[in-house]
Design an enzyme around this catalytic site. Structure first.
Site, short mmCIF file in Angstrom:
data_model
loop_
_atom_site.label_atom_id
_atom_site.label_comp_id
_atom_site.label_asym_id
_atom_site.label_seq_id
_atom_site.Cartn_x
_atom_site.Cartn_y
_atom_site.Cartn_z
N GLY A 12 0.82 -1.21 0.00
CA GLY A 12 0.00 0.00 0.00
C GLY A 12 0.85 1.26 0.00
N ALA A 13 1.93 1.22 -0.81
CA ALA A 13 2.85 2.36 -0.80
C ALA A 13 2.52 3.40 -1.86
CB ALA A 13 4.29 1.87 -0.99
N GLY A 16 -0.84 7.80 0.96
CA GLY A 16 -0.85 7.96 2.42
C GLY A 16 0.49 7.69 3.09
N GLY A 18 2.20 4.90 3.49
CA GLY A 18 3.14 4.04 2.76
C GLY A 18 3.96 4.84 1.76
N SER A 143 -3.19 -0.27 15.42
CA SER A 143 -3.88 0.98 15.75
C SER A 143 -4.37 0.89 17.18
CB SER A 143 -5.06 1.15 14.78
OG SER A 143 -6.12 1.86 15.38
N TYR A 184 -12.81 -3.40 11.45
CA TYR A 184 -11.51 -2.71 11.37
C TYR A 184 -10.73 -2.87 12.67
CZ TYR A 184 -7.98 0.92 10.79
OH TYR A 184 -6.78 1.59 10.70
#
Ligand code: NAP
Length: 316
Positions: A12-13, A16, A18, A143, A184
Protein backbone atom coordinates in the site's frame (compact mmCIF):
# COMPACT_ATOMS: atom_id res chain seq x y z
CA UNK A 1 26.17 6.90 -6.47
CA UNK A 2 25.80 4.09 -3.87
CA UNK A 3 24.38 0.85 -5.29
CA UNK A 4 21.51 -0.46 -3.11
CA UNK A 5 22.38 -3.66 -1.25
CA UNK A 6 19.05 -4.17 0.52
CA UNK A 7 15.36 -4.21 -0.41
CA UNK A 8 12.34 -3.19 1.62
CA UNK A 9 8.79 -4.00 0.52
CA UNK A 10 6.03 -1.57 1.52
CA UNK A 11 2.47 -2.73 0.92
CA UNK A 12 0.00 0.00 0.00
CA UNK A 13 2.85 2.36 -0.80
CA UNK A 14 1.03 4.20 -3.56
CA UNK A 15 -0.64 6.61 -1.13
CA UNK A 16 -0.85 7.96 2.42
CA UNK A 17 1.59 6.69 5.03
CA UNK A 18 3.14 4.04 2.76
CA UNK A 19 3.99 6.60 0.09
CA UNK A 20 5.55 8.97 2.63
CA UNK A 21 7.52 6.11 4.15
CA UNK A 22 8.89 5.09 0.72
CA UNK A 23 9.95 8.69 0.16
CA UNK A 24 11.62 8.93 3.54
CA UNK A 25 13.61 5.71 3.11
CA UNK A 26 14.69 6.77 -0.38
CA UNK A 27 15.94 10.10 0.96
CA UNK A 28 17.68 8.82 4.07
CA UNK A 29 18.95 5.36 3.11
CA UNK A 30 20.79 5.12 -0.22
CA UNK A 31 21.52 1.43 0.46
CA UNK A 32 17.82 0.53 0.14
CA UNK A 33 15.80 -0.39 -2.93
CA UNK A 34 12.07 0.03 -2.36
CA UNK A 35 9.25 -2.15 -3.67
CA UNK A 36 5.96 -0.31 -4.08
CA UNK A 37 3.41 -3.10 -3.63
CA UNK A 38 -0.22 -2.34 -4.35
CA UNK A 39 -3.37 -3.62 -5.97
CA UNK A 40 -3.62 -1.26 -8.95
CA UNK A 41 -0.91 -1.57 -11.61
CA UNK A 42 -1.63 1.96 -12.75
CA UNK A 43 -1.52 3.53 -9.27
CA UNK A 44 1.73 1.81 -8.21
CA UNK A 45 3.42 2.72 -11.51
CA UNK A 46 2.32 6.34 -11.09
CA UNK A 47 3.51 6.35 -7.45
CA UNK A 48 6.93 4.96 -8.41
CA UNK A 49 7.32 7.66 -11.05
CA UNK A 50 6.22 10.43 -8.75
CA UNK A 51 8.51 9.17 -5.94
CA UNK A 52 11.44 9.14 -8.37
CA UNK A 53 10.53 12.69 -9.41
CA UNK A 54 10.22 13.91 -5.81
CA UNK A 55 13.37 12.29 -4.48
CA UNK A 56 15.59 12.46 -7.55
CA UNK A 57 16.53 8.79 -7.13
CA UNK A 58 15.39 5.82 -9.11
CA UNK A 59 15.29 3.02 -6.57
CA UNK A 60 11.60 2.09 -6.75
CA UNK A 61 10.06 -1.04 -8.28
CA UNK A 62 6.27 -1.25 -8.50
CA UNK A 63 4.97 -4.81 -8.07
CA UNK A 64 1.30 -5.72 -8.16
CA UNK A 65 -0.14 -7.24 -4.99
CA UNK A 66 -3.83 -7.48 -4.18
CA UNK A 67 -4.15 -8.43 -0.53
CA UNK A 68 -7.84 -9.17 -1.07
CA UNK A 69 -6.80 -12.15 -3.19
CA UNK A 70 -4.81 -15.03 -1.71
CA UNK A 71 -3.82 -16.04 -5.26
CA UNK A 72 -2.35 -12.60 -5.87
CA UNK A 73 -0.35 -12.86 -2.62
CA UNK A 74 0.93 -16.31 -3.65
CA UNK A 75 1.91 -14.97 -7.07
CA UNK A 76 3.79 -12.06 -5.49
CA UNK A 77 5.82 -14.42 -3.30
CA UNK A 78 6.43 -16.90 -6.13
CA UNK A 79 7.84 -14.23 -8.43
CA UNK A 80 10.00 -12.67 -5.68
CA UNK A 81 13.25 -14.56 -6.50
CA UNK A 82 12.89 -13.75 -10.21
CA UNK A 83 12.70 -10.00 -9.64
CA UNK A 84 16.47 -9.94 -9.15
CA UNK A 85 16.40 -7.26 -6.46
CA UNK A 86 18.92 -6.89 -3.62
CA UNK A 87 18.34 -9.17 -0.58
CA UNK A 88 15.14 -8.64 1.36
CA UNK A 89 15.84 -6.72 4.56
CA UNK A 90 12.43 -5.26 5.31
CA UNK A 91 8.71 -5.86 4.96
CA UNK A 92 6.26 -3.16 6.01
CA UNK A 93 2.70 -4.51 6.17
CA UNK A 94 1.07 -1.13 5.72
CA UNK A 95 -1.87 -1.54 3.31
CA UNK A 96 -5.28 -1.27 4.91
CA UNK A 97 -8.95 -0.62 4.30
CA UNK A 98 -11.75 0.65 6.46
CA UNK A 99 -15.41 0.48 5.40
CA UNK A 100 -18.29 2.33 6.95
CA UNK A 101 -21.37 2.17 4.74
CA UNK A 102 -21.24 -1.33 3.31
CA UNK A 103 -19.88 -4.82 3.79
CA UNK A 104 -17.43 -6.15 1.24
CA UNK A 105 -15.95 -9.54 0.54
CA UNK A 106 -12.49 -10.40 -0.71
CA UNK A 107 -11.97 -12.37 -3.91
CA UNK A 108 -11.88 -15.49 -1.73
CA UNK A 109 -15.27 -14.70 -0.21
CA UNK A 110 -13.91 -13.58 3.17
CA UNK A 111 -14.85 -10.32 4.91
CA UNK A 112 -12.64 -7.77 3.15
CA UNK A 113 -11.31 -5.81 6.16
CA UNK A 114 -10.11 -9.01 7.83
CA UNK A 115 -8.79 -10.29 4.48
CA UNK A 116 -6.77 -7.20 3.49
CA UNK A 117 -5.62 -5.85 6.84
CA UNK A 118 -4.78 -9.22 8.34
CA UNK A 119 -5.09 -12.47 6.36
CA UNK A 120 -3.35 -11.28 3.18
CA UNK A 121 -0.46 -9.92 5.24
CA UNK A 122 -0.33 -13.17 7.25
CA UNK A 123 0.18 -15.17 4.04
CA UNK A 124 2.52 -12.62 2.49
CA UNK A 125 4.82 -12.47 5.50
CA UNK A 126 4.93 -16.21 6.01
CA UNK A 127 5.66 -16.75 2.31
CA UNK A 128 8.54 -14.26 2.30
CA UNK A 129 10.34 -15.31 5.50
CA UNK A 130 12.47 -17.83 3.59
CA UNK A 131 13.85 -15.01 1.43
CA UNK A 132 14.64 -12.70 4.33
CA UNK A 133 18.23 -11.71 4.94
CA UNK A 134 19.83 -11.93 8.38
CA UNK A 135 18.52 -9.22 10.72
CA UNK A 136 15.63 -8.39 8.41
CA UNK A 137 12.80 -6.38 9.93
CA UNK A 138 9.05 -6.89 9.68
CA UNK A 139 6.67 -4.13 10.75
CA UNK A 140 2.89 -4.39 10.89
CA UNK A 141 0.50 -1.46 11.07
CA UNK A 142 -1.85 -1.72 14.01
CA UNK A 143 -3.88 0.98 15.75
CA UNK A 144 -5.07 2.06 19.17
CA UNK A 145 -8.47 0.76 18.08
CA UNK A 146 -7.13 -2.78 18.70
CA UNK A 147 -7.48 -2.06 22.44
CA UNK A 148 -10.89 -2.81 23.97
CA UNK A 149 -10.06 -0.55 26.95
CA UNK A 150 -9.12 2.49 24.85
CA UNK A 151 -11.57 5.29 24.11
CA UNK A 152 -11.76 5.57 20.31
CA UNK A 153 -14.58 6.51 17.93
CA UNK A 154 -14.70 2.94 16.62
CA UNK A 155 -16.56 -0.02 18.13
CA UNK A 156 -14.39 -2.22 20.31
CA UNK A 157 -12.72 -5.27 18.76
CA UNK A 158 -14.21 -8.68 19.39
CA UNK A 159 -11.79 -11.55 18.91
CA UNK A 160 -13.37 -14.74 17.57
CA UNK A 161 -12.08 -17.73 15.65
CA UNK A 162 -10.42 -16.93 12.32
CA UNK A 163 -13.29 -18.69 10.55
CA UNK A 164 -15.89 -16.51 12.34
CA UNK A 165 -13.95 -13.32 11.57
CA UNK A 166 -13.67 -14.27 7.90
CA UNK A 167 -17.39 -15.02 7.65
CA UNK A 168 -19.04 -12.64 10.12
CA UNK A 169 -22.59 -11.39 10.28
CA UNK A 170 -23.90 -8.26 12.06
CA UNK A 171 -25.04 -8.83 15.65
CA UNK A 172 -28.68 -8.12 16.47
CA UNK A 173 -29.31 -4.37 16.44
CA UNK A 174 -25.86 -3.60 15.02
CA UNK A 175 -25.75 -1.09 12.15
CA UNK A 176 -23.58 -1.64 9.08
CA UNK A 177 -21.33 1.22 10.24
CA UNK A 178 -20.82 -0.45 13.65
CA UNK A 179 -20.23 -3.82 12.03
CA UNK A 180 -17.66 -2.34 9.62
CA UNK A 181 -15.96 -0.34 12.38
CA UNK A 182 -15.66 -3.46 14.54
CA UNK A 183 -14.23 -5.39 11.59
CA UNK A 184 -11.51 -2.71 11.37
CA UNK A 185 -10.62 -2.59 15.07
CA UNK A 186 -10.63 -6.40 15.21
CA UNK A 187 -8.38 -6.66 12.14
CA UNK A 188 -5.90 -4.37 13.91
CA UNK A 189 -5.97 -6.66 16.95
CA UNK A 190 -5.42 -9.71 14.71
CA UNK A 191 -2.39 -8.22 12.95
CA UNK A 192 -0.89 -7.22 16.31
CA UNK A 193 -1.37 -10.73 17.72
CA UNK A 194 0.16 -12.06 14.51
CA UNK A 195 3.25 -9.89 15.05
CA UNK A 196 3.73 -11.16 18.62
CA UNK A 197 3.11 -14.79 17.63
CA UNK A 198 5.43 -14.52 14.61
CA UNK A 199 8.17 -13.18 16.85
CA UNK A 200 7.76 -16.19 19.16
CA UNK A 201 7.74 -18.65 16.25
CA UNK A 202 10.77 -17.12 14.56
CA UNK A 203 12.70 -17.31 17.83
CA UNK A 204 11.70 -20.95 18.25
CA UNK A 205 12.74 -21.83 14.69
CA UNK A 206 16.22 -20.32 14.82
CA UNK A 207 15.34 -17.11 12.95
CA UNK A 208 15.46 -14.87 16.02
CA UNK A 209 17.63 -12.55 13.93
CA UNK A 210 14.44 -11.33 12.18
CA UNK A 211 12.77 -8.52 14.14
CA UNK A 212 8.99 -8.13 14.22
CA UNK A 213 7.39 -4.99 15.60
CA UNK A 214 4.06 -3.18 15.38
CA UNK A 215 3.29 0.50 14.88
CA UNK A 216 0.35 2.79 15.50
CA UNK A 217 0.80 5.89 13.32
CA UNK A 218 -1.88 7.90 15.16
CA UNK A 219 -4.90 9.48 13.49
CA UNK A 220 -4.00 10.87 10.06
CA UNK A 221 -6.13 12.33 7.30
CA UNK A 222 -5.39 9.94 4.43
CA UNK A 223 -7.15 7.83 1.84
CA UNK A 224 -8.31 5.60 4.71
CA UNK A 225 -11.67 7.38 4.47
CA UNK A 226 -12.15 6.48 0.79
CA UNK A 227 -14.66 3.71 1.51
CA UNK A 228 -16.65 5.78 4.01
CA UNK A 229 -20.11 7.19 3.27
CA UNK A 230 -19.77 10.56 1.44
CA UNK A 231 -21.31 12.44 4.38
CA UNK A 232 -18.85 10.91 6.88
CA UNK A 233 -15.96 11.68 4.53
CA UNK A 234 -17.08 15.25 4.15
CA UNK A 235 -17.46 15.65 7.91
CA UNK A 236 -13.97 14.26 8.58
CA UNK A 237 -12.42 16.69 6.10
CA UNK A 238 -14.36 19.64 7.48
CA UNK A 239 -13.47 18.84 11.10
CA UNK A 240 -9.82 17.92 10.44
CA UNK A 241 -8.39 21.39 11.19
CA UNK A 242 -9.73 20.88 14.74
CA UNK A 243 -9.14 17.13 15.04
CA UNK A 244 -5.50 17.46 14.01
CA UNK A 245 -4.85 19.32 17.27
CA UNK A 246 -5.88 16.27 19.32
CA UNK A 247 -3.10 14.30 21.07
CA UNK A 248 -3.84 11.20 19.02
CA UNK A 249 -3.51 13.01 15.68
CA UNK A 250 -0.48 12.91 13.42
CA UNK A 251 0.42 13.51 9.80
CA UNK A 252 1.51 10.91 7.22
CA UNK A 253 4.85 12.69 7.03
CA UNK A 254 5.57 12.64 10.77
CA UNK A 255 4.43 9.06 11.21
CA UNK A 256 6.35 7.96 8.12
CA UNK A 257 9.54 9.34 9.64
CA UNK A 258 9.16 6.94 12.59
CA UNK A 259 7.98 4.03 10.45
CA UNK A 260 11.01 4.46 8.16
CA UNK A 261 13.32 4.56 11.19
CA UNK A 262 11.76 1.37 12.55
CA UNK A 263 12.49 -0.28 9.21
CA UNK A 264 16.02 0.90 8.51
CA UNK A 265 17.72 2.88 11.28
CA UNK A 266 20.34 1.79 13.82
CA UNK A 267 18.11 3.10 16.59
CA UNK A 268 15.72 0.15 16.23
CA UNK A 269 18.33 -2.53 15.52
CA UNK A 270 17.83 -5.71 17.54
CA UNK A 271 14.44 -4.62 18.95
CA UNK A 272 11.67 -7.15 18.45
CA UNK A 273 8.19 -7.98 19.75
CA UNK A 274 7.39 -4.35 20.58
CA UNK A 275 4.61 -1.89 19.83
CA UNK A 276 5.36 1.76 19.11
CA UNK A 277 2.71 4.43 19.02
CA UNK A 278 2.48 8.04 17.89
CA UNK A 279 -0.51 8.55 20.15
CA UNK A 280 0.04 11.47 22.48
CA UNK A 281 3.62 11.90 21.34
CA UNK A 282 3.84 12.64 17.67
CA UNK A 283 5.71 15.87 18.13
CA UNK A 284 8.44 13.95 19.98
CA UNK A 285 8.32 10.77 17.88
CA UNK A 286 6.90 7.39 18.84
CA UNK A 287 6.81 5.77 22.27
CA UNK A 288 6.93 2.11 23.10
CA UNK A 289 3.60 1.15 24.66
CA UNK A 290 1.90 -1.84 26.19
CA UNK A 291 -1.02 -3.23 24.20
CA UNK A 292 -4.32 -4.73 25.32
CA UNK A 293 -4.36 -7.76 27.63
CA UNK A 294 -5.81 -10.07 24.99
CA UNK A 295 -3.12 -9.11 22.45
CA UNK A 296 -0.57 -10.92 24.67
CA UNK A 297 -2.70 -14.07 25.02
CA UNK A 298 -0.50 -16.82 23.58
CA UNK A 299 -3.22 -19.46 23.38
CA UNK A 300 -5.61 -17.22 21.43
CA UNK A 301 -2.77 -16.07 19.16
CA UNK A 302 -1.96 -19.69 18.39
CA UNK A 303 -5.61 -20.47 17.64
CA UNK A 304 -5.85 -17.43 15.37
CA UNK A 305 -2.71 -18.56 13.55
CA UNK A 306 -3.97 -22.11 13.03
CA UNK A 307 -7.42 -20.88 11.93
CA UNK A 308 -5.74 -18.53 9.44
CA UNK A 309 -3.78 -21.43 7.98
CA UNK A 310 -7.05 -23.35 7.52
CA UNK A 311 -8.68 -20.37 5.76
CA UNK A 312 -5.70 -20.15 3.38
CA UNK A 313 -5.63 -23.90 2.78
CA UNK A 314 -9.37 -23.83 1.96
CA UNK A 315 -8.73 -21.42 -0.94
CA UNK A 316 -5.79 -23.22 -2.58
N1 NAP B 1 -5.16 6.99 8.76
C1 NAP B 1 -5.21 6.73 10.06
O1 NAP B 1 -5.72 7.53 10.86
C2 NAP B 1 -4.65 5.43 10.59
C3 NAP B 1 -4.64 5.22 11.98
C4 NAP B 1 -4.12 4.03 12.48
C5 NAP B 1 -3.62 3.08 11.61
N2 NAP B 1 -3.64 3.32 10.26
C6 NAP B 1 -3.12 2.27 9.38
O2 NAP B 1 -2.08 2.82 8.57
C7 NAP B 1 -1.98 2.07 7.36
C8 NAP B 1 -1.85 3.02 6.18
O3 NAP B 1 -3.07 3.68 6.00
P1 NAP B 1 -3.22 5.17 5.43
O4 NAP B 1 -3.82 5.97 6.51
O5 NAP B 1 -1.97 5.60 4.77
O6 NAP B 1 -4.38 4.93 4.36
P2 NAP B 1 -4.40 5.01 2.76
O7 NAP B 1 -3.88 6.30 2.28
O8 NAP B 1 -5.80 4.63 2.40
O9 NAP B 1 -3.41 3.86 2.32
C9 NAP B 1 -3.80 2.53 2.32
C10 NAP B 1 -3.08 1.82 1.22
O10 NAP B 1 -3.52 0.44 1.23
C11 NAP B 1 -3.75 0.05 -0.10
N3 NAP B 1 -4.68 -1.07 -0.23
C12 NAP B 1 -6.00 -1.09 0.08
N4 NAP B 1 -6.52 -2.27 -0.24
C13 NAP B 1 -5.52 -3.02 -0.77
C14 NAP B 1 -5.44 -4.33 -1.30
N5 NAP B 1 -6.52 -5.11 -1.42
N6 NAP B 1 -4.24 -4.79 -1.74
C15 NAP B 1 -3.14 -3.99 -1.68
N7 NAP B 1 -3.15 -2.74 -1.20
C16 NAP B 1 -4.34 -2.25 -0.76
C17 NAP B 1 -4.31 1.29 -0.75
O11 NAP B 1 -4.23 1.16 -2.17
P3 NAP B 1 -5.33 1.82 -3.18
O12 NAP B 1 -4.84 3.18 -3.47
O13 NAP B 1 -5.26 0.88 -4.35
O14 NAP B 1 -6.64 1.80 -2.47
C18 NAP B 1 -3.40 2.36 -0.18
O15 NAP B 1 -2.22 2.45 -0.93
C19 NAP B 1 -3.21 1.16 7.33
O16 NAP B 1 -2.85 -0.14 7.72
C20 NAP B 1 -4.12 1.77 8.38
O17 NAP B 1 -5.01 0.83 8.95
C21 NAP B 1 -4.13 4.47 9.74
Amino acid sequence: MIKPTKTVIITGANSGLGYECAKRIARTSPDYHIVIAGRSAERIERAAQSLAGETGVNRFTPVQLNLASLDSVRKFAEQWPQLGLPPLHGLICNAGVQYSGHIEQSEDGYEATFAVNYLGHFLLTNSLVEYMARNARIIVLSSITHDDQAKTPLPKPVLKSAEALANPFPQAGESIAEFAGRAYSTSKLCILMFAYELERRLSASGREDIAVNAFDPGGMLTGMTREWKPAARWMMKALWPLLRLAPNASTPRNSAKVLAEMAVSERYRGISGKFYSMIGSYRQGAREKQTSAVSYDKRQAQELWEGSERLIEARK
